[in-house]
Design a protein around this motif. Structure first.
Motif, PDB file in Angstrom:
ATOM      1  N   THR B   7      45.938  45.759  41.127  1.00 46.92           N
ATOM      2  CA  THR B   7      44.949  46.804  41.423  1.00 46.92           C
ATOM      3  C   THR B   7      43.740  46.454  42.171  1.00 46.92           C
ATOM      4  O   THR B   7      43.057  45.386  41.753  1.00 46.92           O
ATOM      5  CB  THR B   7      44.732  47.498  40.436  1.00 46.92           C
ATOM      6  OG1 THR B   7      44.030  46.818  39.300  1.00 46.92           O
ATOM      7  CG2 THR B   7      45.909  48.308  39.809  1.00 46.92           C
ATOM      8  N   THR B   8      43.550  47.172  43.402  1.00 41.20           N
ATOM      9  CA  THR B   8      41.971  46.839  44.069  1.00 41.20           C
ATOM     10  C   THR B   8      41.201  48.117  44.053  1.00 41.20           C
ATOM     11  O   THR B   8      41.843  49.193  44.277  1.00 41.20           O
ATOM     12  CB  THR B   8      42.534  46.304  45.303  1.00 41.20           C
ATOM     13  OG1 THR B   8      43.161  45.050  45.387  1.00 41.20           O
ATOM     14  CG2 THR B   8      41.011  46.200  45.911  1.00 41.20           C
ATOM     15  N   ILE B   9      40.073  48.137  43.293  1.00 47.12           N
ATOM     16  CA  ILE B   9      39.213  49.111  43.480  1.00 47.12           C
ATOM     17  C   ILE B   9      38.107  48.946  44.274  1.00 47.12           C
ATOM     18  O   ILE B   9      37.476  47.854  44.238  1.00 47.12           O
ATOM     19  CB  ILE B   9      38.742  49.415  41.956  1.00 47.12           C
ATOM     20  CG1 ILE B   9      39.958  49.589  41.044  1.00 47.12           C
ATOM     21  CG2 ILE B   9      37.894  50.613  41.998  1.00 47.12           C
ATOM     22  CD1 ILE B   9      39.796  49.786  39.694  1.00 47.12           C
ATOM     23  N   VAL B  10      37.904  49.774  45.301  1.00 42.26           N
ATOM     24  CA  VAL B  10      36.516  49.433  46.079  1.00 42.26           C
ATOM     25  C   VAL B  10      35.452  50.222  45.482  1.00 42.26           C
ATOM     26  O   VAL B  10      35.538  51.446  45.216  1.00 42.26           O
ATOM     27  CB  VAL B  10      37.037  50.003  47.595  1.00 42.26           C
ATOM     28  CG1 VAL B  10      35.755  49.738  48.516  1.00 42.26           C
ATOM     29  CG2 VAL B  10      38.116  49.408  48.176  1.00 42.26           C
ATOM     30  N   ILE B  11      34.395  49.512  45.376  1.00 40.61           N
ATOM     31  CA  ILE B  11      33.107  50.258  44.739  1.00 40.61           C
ATOM     32  C   ILE B  11      32.034  50.051  45.732  1.00 40.61           C
ATOM     33  O   ILE B  11      32.011  48.981  46.514  1.00 40.61           O
ATOM     34  CB  ILE B  11      32.872  49.507  43.430  1.00 40.61           C
ATOM     35  CG1 ILE B  11      32.918  48.064  43.488  1.00 40.61           C
ATOM     36  CG2 ILE B  11      34.005  49.999  42.575  1.00 40.61           C
ATOM     37  CD1 ILE B  11      32.118  47.527  42.266  1.00 40.61           C
ATOM     38  N   GLY B  12      30.785  50.619  45.392  1.00 42.19           N
ATOM     39  CA  GLY B  12      29.612  50.331  46.236  1.00 42.19           C
ATOM     40  C   GLY B  12      28.805  48.931  45.514  1.00 42.19           C
ATOM     41  O   GLY B  12      29.108  48.686  44.425  1.00 42.19           O
ATOM     42  N   VAL B  13      28.083  48.344  46.178  1.00 37.15           N
ATOM     43  CA  VAL B  13      27.444  47.222  45.899  1.00 37.15           C
ATOM     44  C   VAL B  13      26.639  47.605  44.772  1.00 37.15           C
ATOM     45  O   VAL B  13      26.416  46.804  43.626  1.00 37.15           O
ATOM     46  CB  VAL B  13      26.484  46.603  46.955  1.00 37.15           C
ATOM     47  CG1 VAL B  13      25.786  45.372  46.587  1.00 37.15           C
ATOM     48  CG2 VAL B  13      27.014  46.747  48.401  1.00 37.15           C
ATOM     49  N   GLU B  14      26.053  48.773  44.728  1.00 36.23           N
ATOM     50  CA  GLU B  14      25.026  49.094  43.486  1.00 36.23           C
ATOM     51  C   GLU B  14      25.863  49.085  42.191  1.00 36.23           C
ATOM     52  O   GLU B  14      25.154  49.053  41.158  1.00 36.23           O
ATOM     53  CB  GLU B  14      24.469  50.394  43.735  1.00 36.23           C
ATOM     54  CG  GLU B  14      25.179  51.724  44.020  1.00 36.23           C
ATOM     55  CD  GLU B  14      25.974  51.666  45.176  1.00 36.23           C
ATOM     56  OE1 GLU B  14      25.906  50.947  46.190  1.00 36.23           O
ATOM     57  OE2 GLU B  14      26.490  52.809  45.664  1.00 36.23           O
ATOM     58  N   TYR B  28      37.728  39.610  29.943  1.00 41.30           N
ATOM     59  CA  TYR B  28      38.406  38.961  31.306  1.00 41.30           C
ATOM     60  C   TYR B  28      37.769  37.669  31.663  1.00 41.30           C
ATOM     61  O   TYR B  28      36.486  37.480  31.280  1.00 41.30           O
ATOM     62  CB  TYR B  28      38.241  40.043  32.494  1.00 41.30           C
ATOM     63  CG  TYR B  28      39.176  41.416  32.256  1.00 41.30           C
ATOM     64  CD1 TYR B  28      40.134  41.317  32.881  1.00 41.30           C
ATOM     65  CD2 TYR B  28      38.850  42.317  31.305  1.00 41.30           C
ATOM     66  CE1 TYR B  28      40.956  42.467  32.807  1.00 41.30           C
ATOM     67  CE2 TYR B  28      39.732  43.475  31.119  1.00 41.30           C
ATOM     68  CZ  TYR B  28      40.864  43.584  32.080  1.00 41.30           C
ATOM     69  OH  TYR B  28      41.676  44.454  31.908  1.00 41.30           O
ATOM     70  N   ARG B  29      38.401  37.234  32.495  1.00 44.52           N
ATOM     71  CA  ARG B  29      38.045  35.613  32.794  1.00 44.52           C
ATOM     72  C   ARG B  29      37.917  36.035  34.260  1.00 44.52           C
ATOM     73  O   ARG B  29      38.571  36.534  34.878  1.00 44.52           O
ATOM     74  CB  ARG B  29      39.106  34.580  32.469  1.00 44.52           C
ATOM     75  CG  ARG B  29      40.222  34.495  33.065  1.00 44.52           C
ATOM     76  CD  ARG B  29      41.014  33.325  32.738  1.00 44.52           C
ATOM     77  NE  ARG B  29      42.323  33.379  33.549  1.00 44.52           N
ATOM     78  CZ  ARG B  29      42.463  32.834  34.738  1.00 44.52           C
ATOM     79  NH1 ARG B  29      41.629  32.495  35.629  1.00 44.52           N
ATOM     80  NH2 ARG B  29      43.770  33.065  35.215  1.00 44.52           N
ATOM     81  N   LEU B  30      37.113  35.280  34.692  1.00 46.00           N
ATOM     82  CA  LEU B  30      36.772  35.341  36.542  1.00 46.00           C
ATOM     83  C   LEU B  30      37.815  34.359  36.995  1.00 46.00           C
ATOM     84  O   LEU B  30      37.942  33.204  36.752  1.00 46.00           O
ATOM     85  CB  LEU B  30      35.351  34.784  36.779  1.00 46.00           C
ATOM     86  CG  LEU B  30      35.119  34.849  38.468  1.00 46.00           C
ATOM     87  CD1 LEU B  30      34.981  36.334  38.717  1.00 46.00           C
ATOM     88  CD2 LEU B  30      33.735  34.082  38.337  1.00 46.00           C
ATOM     89  N   VAL B  31      38.501  34.914  37.984  1.00 47.38           N
ATOM     90  CA  VAL B  31      39.739  33.980  38.501  1.00 47.38           C
ATOM     91  C   VAL B  31      39.140  33.589  40.048  1.00 47.38           C
ATOM     92  O   VAL B  31      39.008  32.334  40.139  1.00 47.38           O
ATOM     93  CB  VAL B  31      40.934  35.295  39.158  1.00 47.38           C
ATOM     94  CG1 VAL B  31      42.064  34.183  39.844  1.00 47.38           C
ATOM     95  CG2 VAL B  31      41.615  35.572  37.862  1.00 47.38           C
ATOM     96  N   GLN B  32      38.476  34.359  40.753  1.00 42.09           N
ATOM     97  CA  GLN B  32      37.958  33.957  41.980  1.00 42.09           C
ATOM     98  C   GLN B  32      37.129  35.108  42.669  1.00 42.09           C
ATOM     99  O   GLN B  32      37.116  36.098  42.286  1.00 42.09           O
ATOM    100  CB  GLN B  32      38.854  33.402  42.966  1.00 42.09           C
ATOM    101  CG  GLN B  32      39.819  34.586  43.317  1.00 42.09           C
ATOM    102  CD  GLN B  32      40.048  34.652  44.749  1.00 42.09           C
ATOM    103  OE1 GLN B  32      39.525  33.577  45.515  1.00 42.09           O
ATOM    104  NE2 GLN B  32      40.709  35.557  45.257  1.00 42.09           N
ATOM    105  N   PHE B  54      46.057  41.240  36.290  1.00 41.86           N
ATOM    106  CA  PHE B  54      45.115  41.014  37.290  1.00 41.86           C
ATOM    107  C   PHE B  54      44.404  42.197  37.789  1.00 41.86           C
ATOM    108  O   PHE B  54      45.152  43.123  38.023  1.00 41.86           O
ATOM    109  CB  PHE B  54      45.913  40.114  38.355  1.00 41.86           C
ATOM    110  CG  PHE B  54      45.250  39.590  39.618  1.00 41.86           C
ATOM    111  CD1 PHE B  54      44.894  38.338  39.541  1.00 41.86           C
ATOM    112  CD2 PHE B  54      44.905  40.485  40.512  1.00 41.86           C
ATOM    113  CE1 PHE B  54      44.106  38.061  40.603  1.00 41.86           C
ATOM    114  CE2 PHE B  54      44.163  40.102  41.642  1.00 41.86           C
ATOM    115  CZ  PHE B  54      43.661  38.728  41.731  1.00 41.86           C
ATOM    116  N   GLU B  55      43.111  42.103  37.901  1.00 43.41           N
ATOM    117  CA  GLU B  55      42.387  43.475  38.507  1.00 43.41           C
ATOM    118  C   GLU B  55      41.443  42.739  39.503  1.00 43.41           C
ATOM    119  O   GLU B  55      40.950  41.583  39.255  1.00 43.41           O
ATOM    120  CB  GLU B  55      41.434  43.921  37.257  1.00 43.41           C
ATOM    121  CG  GLU B  55      42.242  44.163  35.991  1.00 43.41           C
ATOM    122  CD  GLU B  55      42.408  45.619  35.867  1.00 43.41           C
ATOM    123  OE1 GLU B  55      42.089  46.346  36.750  1.00 43.41           O
ATOM    124  OE2 GLU B  55      43.300  46.032  34.920  1.00 43.41           O
TER     125      GLU B  55
END
Lengths: 154, 126, 131, 359
Positions: B7-14, B28-32, B54-55
């Protein structure tokens, strides 16, 4: 065949190779191919070395490193470029950070093609380079008589 | 056959820091992290994983926008952030280890922004 | 116990053959699939240029007008891709790897000797001529 | 009395097969801080997507790394297949699995050898590499290449293995396994090996997970992540459990790899037993459009190929996140507080593959 009476030492540097040729160079030292039969020893110290084996192409960062190692190797010395990347840049030739083959920076005496170069080709290449090393040695000893084809080689 | 759902979620920088905080709290662990240049914008993906789920969250920014560093929450993020900075010139604010552009030393500044190629066409001498 | 372990290894080492392949004295091992170097049969090449287009390292050059097929051995990464795309199968992989060179001279040029069989005239590429 | 000094380590160093540069900040003999810098092998090969068609980029992807070349090819192909919704024939999946596991065998044996060399155990180095040749011979007999196999293509594989060959491969594994267990005894039970490895380069479970350690580094600290469990290629049909150790030191990481060797042999056997008949590739039609994070388990850990395509024959972006890159932060943690003399062993214990890290 006099050169086989000597024991040339090699130094290996990975310029920007994918490791394929590197591990094949190392594989030459291990029991199956065993270039130590020819008295060849892999050393980590440039000042002990006679043969400079380079794998991978030159990039902007290791230009200076390679030049430095080359300068530290005492004369006479030969350079063996192992693998397609070292000879011409190979598939990575067009990348922005790759300058091309080793001969852009230092004179190369033997080109060993192959991707990755097979241990057999590497042995061939290194054994060829020993002949050149011997010629260079003679040339150094008596600059007048020891005519050799390696003079002025690029 | 799909191997896994992504899944891909588009968010704002803020909202970035808040979202990453949630992932961190959720174990969660950071993949990359990775940056791509799409048109005249950067697209930065932050991938997380927990028990093979995977998120991905994505921010889309302009070249000049400053991105807050997530290395406060994920200490290991500095490698990706420095890489992003060195290859694309993304300004990352507040990295825990800032290499000042010396992590990956390249011949060209920000080479992935406008990739250049050298070498010649297919048919040439030499 | 450690002694017996060692004795076992020692005896095995003495009895068994050395692992070394003795390369230059004995020929190197090759398998049927080994990728050595690309060979062309110039009498069958229709100079369609597919190999040139698909070569990932741009080692091959086909010049149709001059009927030349040229390969740079110091650039070829022996990936087999040209052989797979060749429509007339005039390329093949030889098991023998290309030898070490003493100068930057890997270019090898072949003169294409293919003669197009008599057919109603077709312009340009002979791609469909013989596939 | 303590004075801080900085010792540069690398890029050319007798113990390092590849150039990585570390600035070690020392207080007496103890490392207090480490600053890694990479870039000596940076080629920028990801930019080549703009130059090569997506079908040709396989050759570039394969040459990212010469050690796990096959898995790079597989991950790239798998990514494109997922974007294009290509259904790869089951036989190709199994062949890919078999080659992946042989690559793992070869990579782990290579690493064991280098690691033994870093410890100063030359004999073990030679023996590991002698065994490794067995794996390389099989790879060459089946794919045509010793280290760059080049047998993966989008939509399947380029070469088939005949059933007779598969049977003989399975038979040969027996002798190989016996020799391997002789070798692994030395790695796991020898006192001099233990004295160099136990309690060197500790990494706790929490640190490993938080810093994003992957592969044997994570599994050596008790984090049982193994991407093969996501079931790519034929792994969904095969039985295996991720190997974990809990100590988190160099010895544990070594033990994980040694035990994984046997795991790989078992997986190869299972795959050879179950391999179905059928085609080995499907035709690729059209161009990819979409994006995918293709993930797989390399010998060193999780490999991510991020691919983004826009419907043309060139990909927009390929990003390769290699396991060594994610293992650099844990490495920095491990090195803090160690003795200078242990630095080579610790650096090698993460199995650094700089060639693919810097791309």
């Amino acid at each position: 065949m006099t050169y086989l009476k000597r024991s040339p030492w090699i130094i290996h540097y990975d310029a920007s190779s994918c490791n394929g040729c590197d591990i094949e160079v190392l594989a030459c030292l291990t029991p199956m191919y065993d270039i130590e039969r020819f008295g060849i020893v892999n050393t980590g110290n440039p000042k002990h070395a006679d043969v400079f084996v380079v794998t991978g192409s030159i990039n902007e960062q290791n230009k200076a490193v390679i030049k430095n190692i080359y300068d530290q190797i005492p004369n006479p010395k030969v350079v063996v470029a192992v693998g397609i990347c070292a000879t011409s840049g190979g598939v990575f030739r067009e990348c922005y950070n790759v300058c091309g083959g080793i001969d852009k920076i230092i004179p190369v005496d033997v080109y060993v093609p192959g991707c990755a170069a097979r241990p057999e080709s590497i042995i061939d290449g290194i054994v060829k380079s020993l002949g050149i090393l011997e010629e260079k040695r003679l040339k150094m000893k008596n600059p007048d008589t020891g005519q050799s084809s390696t003079v002025g080689r690029k | 056959m799909k191997i896994e759902e992504q899944t891909t979620i588009v968010i704002g920088v803020e909202h970035l820091i808040g979202r990453v905080e949630q992932f961190r709290k959720g174990g969660y662990r950071l993949v990359q992290l990775n940056c791509s240049k799409i048109g005249e914008q950067f697209e930065i993906n932050y991938c997380f994983e927990r028990e093979y789920r995977f998120e991905n969250i994505r921010i889309v920014i302009d070249f000049e926008t400053e991105v807050p560093s997530i290395s406060g929450m994920y200490w290991g993020a500095f490698v990706y952030e420095n890489e992003m900075h060195d290859l694309y010139g993304v300004a990352v604010k507040g990295m825990n280890i800032d290499f000042q552009g010396n992590f990956i030393r390249t011949s060209v500044q920000y080479p992935f922004r406008n990739p250049s190629f050298q070498g010649e066409g297919p048919c040439q001498e030499k | 116990m450690a002694f017996f372990e060692m004795a076992k290894t020692a005896i095995r080492t003495v009895v068994s053959r050395p692992a070394t392949l003795m390369y230059p004295a004995r020929p190197g091992k090759k398998t049927g699939l080994s990728r050595g170097h690309v060979v062309i049969d110039p009498s069958r090449c229709i100079s369609c240029g597919m190999c040139m287009k698909k070569c990932p390292s741009e080692a091959i050059c086909v010049e149709k007008d001059e009927r030349i097929w040229r390969i740079d051995r110091l650039r070829c990464v022996v990936c087999n891709s040209c052989i797979e795309v060749c429509p007339v199968k005039c390329l093949r992989m030889d098991l023998q790897y290309s030898p070490a060179l003493l100068s930057h001279s890997g270019l090898e040029t072949f003169l294409i000797t293919y003669v197009k069989p008599e057919r109603p005239k077709k312009s340009e590429t002979g791609e469909n001529a013989d596939a | 009395m303590s004075r801080k000094i900085v010792i540069p380590f690398g890029p050319q160093h007798p113990v390092l097969p590849e150039p990585i540069h570390l600035d070690l900040v020392l207080e007496d003999e103890t490392v207090v801080d480490v600053i890694p810098s990479i870039g000596y092998i940076h080629r920028g090969l990801e930019t080549l997507v703009a130059k090569r068609e997506f079908t040709e980029y396989v050759y570039i992807a394969e040459r990212t790394c010469g050690i796990c070349s096959f898995i790079h090819g597989l991950t790239y192909c798998q990514g494109v297949e997922q974007i294009m919704d290509l259904e790869v024939p089951p036989r190709a999946h199994y062949l890919r699995t078999i080659w992946s596991e042989y690559s793992r065998l070869h990579s782990h044996l290579l690493w064991l050898g280098l690691f033994a060399d870093a410890m100063g155990f030359e004999n073990l180095f030679m023996n590991s590499w002698r065994l490794r040749e067995f794996v390389l011979d099989i790879l060459e007999e089946t794919t045509g290449g010793r280290v760059i196999q080049g047998s993966c293509k989008i939509g399947g594989v380029r070469k088939d293995i005949s059933n007779e060959k598969l049977a003989s491969m399975a038979a040969d594994l027996k002798g190989f396994e016996a020799e391997l267990s002789d070798l692994s005894d030395v790695f796991l039970h020898d006192d001099s090996v233990k004295s160099r490895l136990v309690d060197v380069g500790k990494l706790t479970r929490t640190d490993a997970y938080d810093l994003g350690a992957m592969g044997p580094v994570a599994r050596g600290s008790g984090v049982g992540i193994d991407l093969r469990k996501t079931g790519y290629a034929a792994y969904r049909d095969l039985r295996f459990e991720p190997v974990t150790e809990t100590a988190g030191d160099s010895y544990a990481r070594c033990a994980v790899r040694v035990r994984e060797l046997f795991g790989s042999i078992d997986l190869i056997r299972q795959a050879i037993e179950k391999i179905p008949e059928g085609d080995i590739e499907v035709k690729v039609k059209g161009n990819p459009d979409g994006e995918y994070f293709s993930r797989s388990e390399q010998p060193r850990g999780e490999l991510v190929h991020y691919l983004k395509a826009n419907g043309s024959k060139h990909l927009v972006r390929s990003r390769i996140r290699t396991p060594t890159l994610t293992n650099i932060p844990p490495l920095v943690k491990m090195l803090q507080g160690c003795e200078l003399a242990d630095v080579p062993v610790i650096v090698l214990s993460i199995d650094p593959c700089i060639g693919c890290t810097e791309r």
